[in-house]
Design an enzyme around this catalytic site. Structure first.
Site, PDB file in Angstrom:
ATOM      1  N   HIS A  70       0.815  -1.224   0.000  1.00 52.10           N
ATOM      2  CA  HIS A  70       0.000   0.000   0.000  1.00 52.10           C
ATOM      3  C   HIS A  70       0.845   1.268   0.000  1.00 52.10           C
ATOM      4  O   HIS A  70       0.317   2.362  -0.226  1.00 52.10           O
ATOM      5  CB  HIS A  70      -0.936   0.024   1.219  1.00 52.10           C
ATOM      6  CG  HIS A  70      -0.246   0.382   2.482  1.00 52.10           C
ATOM      7  ND1 HIS A  70       0.610  -0.484   3.131  1.00 52.10           N
ATOM      8  CD2 HIS A  70      -0.249   1.524   3.199  1.00 52.10           C
ATOM      9  CE1 HIS A  70       1.100   0.116   4.201  1.00 52.10           C
ATOM     10  NE2 HIS A  70       0.600   1.342   4.272  1.00 52.10           N
ATOM     11  N   HIS A  85       1.959   7.000  -0.394  1.00 56.50           N
ATOM     12  CA  HIS A  85       1.108   6.184   0.494  1.00 56.50           C
ATOM     13  C   HIS A  85      -0.270   6.068  -0.145  1.00 56.50           C
ATOM     14  O   HIS A  85      -1.080   6.995  -0.054  1.00 56.50           O
ATOM     15  CB  HIS A  85       1.022   6.836   1.866  1.00 56.50           C
ATOM     16  CG  HIS A  85       0.379   5.978   2.895  1.00 56.50           C
ATOM     17  ND1 HIS A  85      -0.986   5.771   2.951  1.00 56.50           N
ATOM     18  CD2 HIS A  85       0.921   5.245   3.898  1.00 56.50           C
ATOM     19  CE1 HIS A  85      -1.262   4.964   3.948  1.00 56.50           C
ATOM     20  NE2 HIS A  85      -0.119   4.628   4.540  1.00 56.50           N
TER      21      HIS A  85
END
Length: 166
Positions: A70, A85
């Site tokens: 992620h 992110h």
């Protein structure tokens, strides 16, 4: 000012260019629905509301990909550390909705594909898909200029980072 000061080489301002790591719409960091990013506790930069696709390298440097895919971090030769992110609370997905393409610990250049994502799945299962692109090594940074606005494509100039003269 001395008589021969004009002969001294001025230390050139050092700017590092950061390119867009994904397709989408550029938004201010303050619009990220996570206080740590919105209040710049992690670092400074901007965010992107993504379109379907993949995360690509925004810089030349060494890459690290989190186990859950992620988030991707980078360190440039100039010492800038940054993170892409993808979304908010996406770590809770345990990697579902993400497919790793790149290899952690390798050297990358702008435009190298690193992680594919399933935007529909992530939208349905995470708090947000808004993706912060943040400089973590703010102690090395004098100034950040966000140069992109509106829609941005992978590889387009996103921001410029001016390093401090140490």
């Amino acid at each position: 000012m001395g008589l021969f000061d004009f002969l001294k080489k001025k230390k050139e301002e050092e700017w590092v260019e950061i390119y867009s790591p994904l397709n989408g719409k550029v938004i201010e960091l303050s619009m990220v629905p996570d206080e740590a990013f919105a209040k710049k506790m992690i670092g400074d930069g901007c965010a992107i509301d993504p379109a379907e696709g993949s995360v690509y390298s925004p810089v030349e440097g060494e890459v690290d990909i989190f186990d859950t895919n992620h988030a991707v971090s980078f360190e440039t030769e100039k010492g800038i550390e940054l993170i892409v992110h993808f979304g908010i609370d996406t770590v809770k997905l345990g990697g579902e909705g993400f497919q790793r393409i790149g290899k952690p610990g390798t050297k990358v250049k702008p435009g190298d594909e690193l992680v594919k994502y399933d935007l529909k799945f992530i939208k349905e299962n995470a708090k947000s898909v808004i993706t912060p692109v943040v400089i973590n090594s703010m102690d090395e940074v004098e100034e950040i200029k966000i140069v992109a606005s509106g829609d941005v494509k992978v590889g387009e100039l996103l921001m410029k980072v001016k390093l401090k003269n140490n």
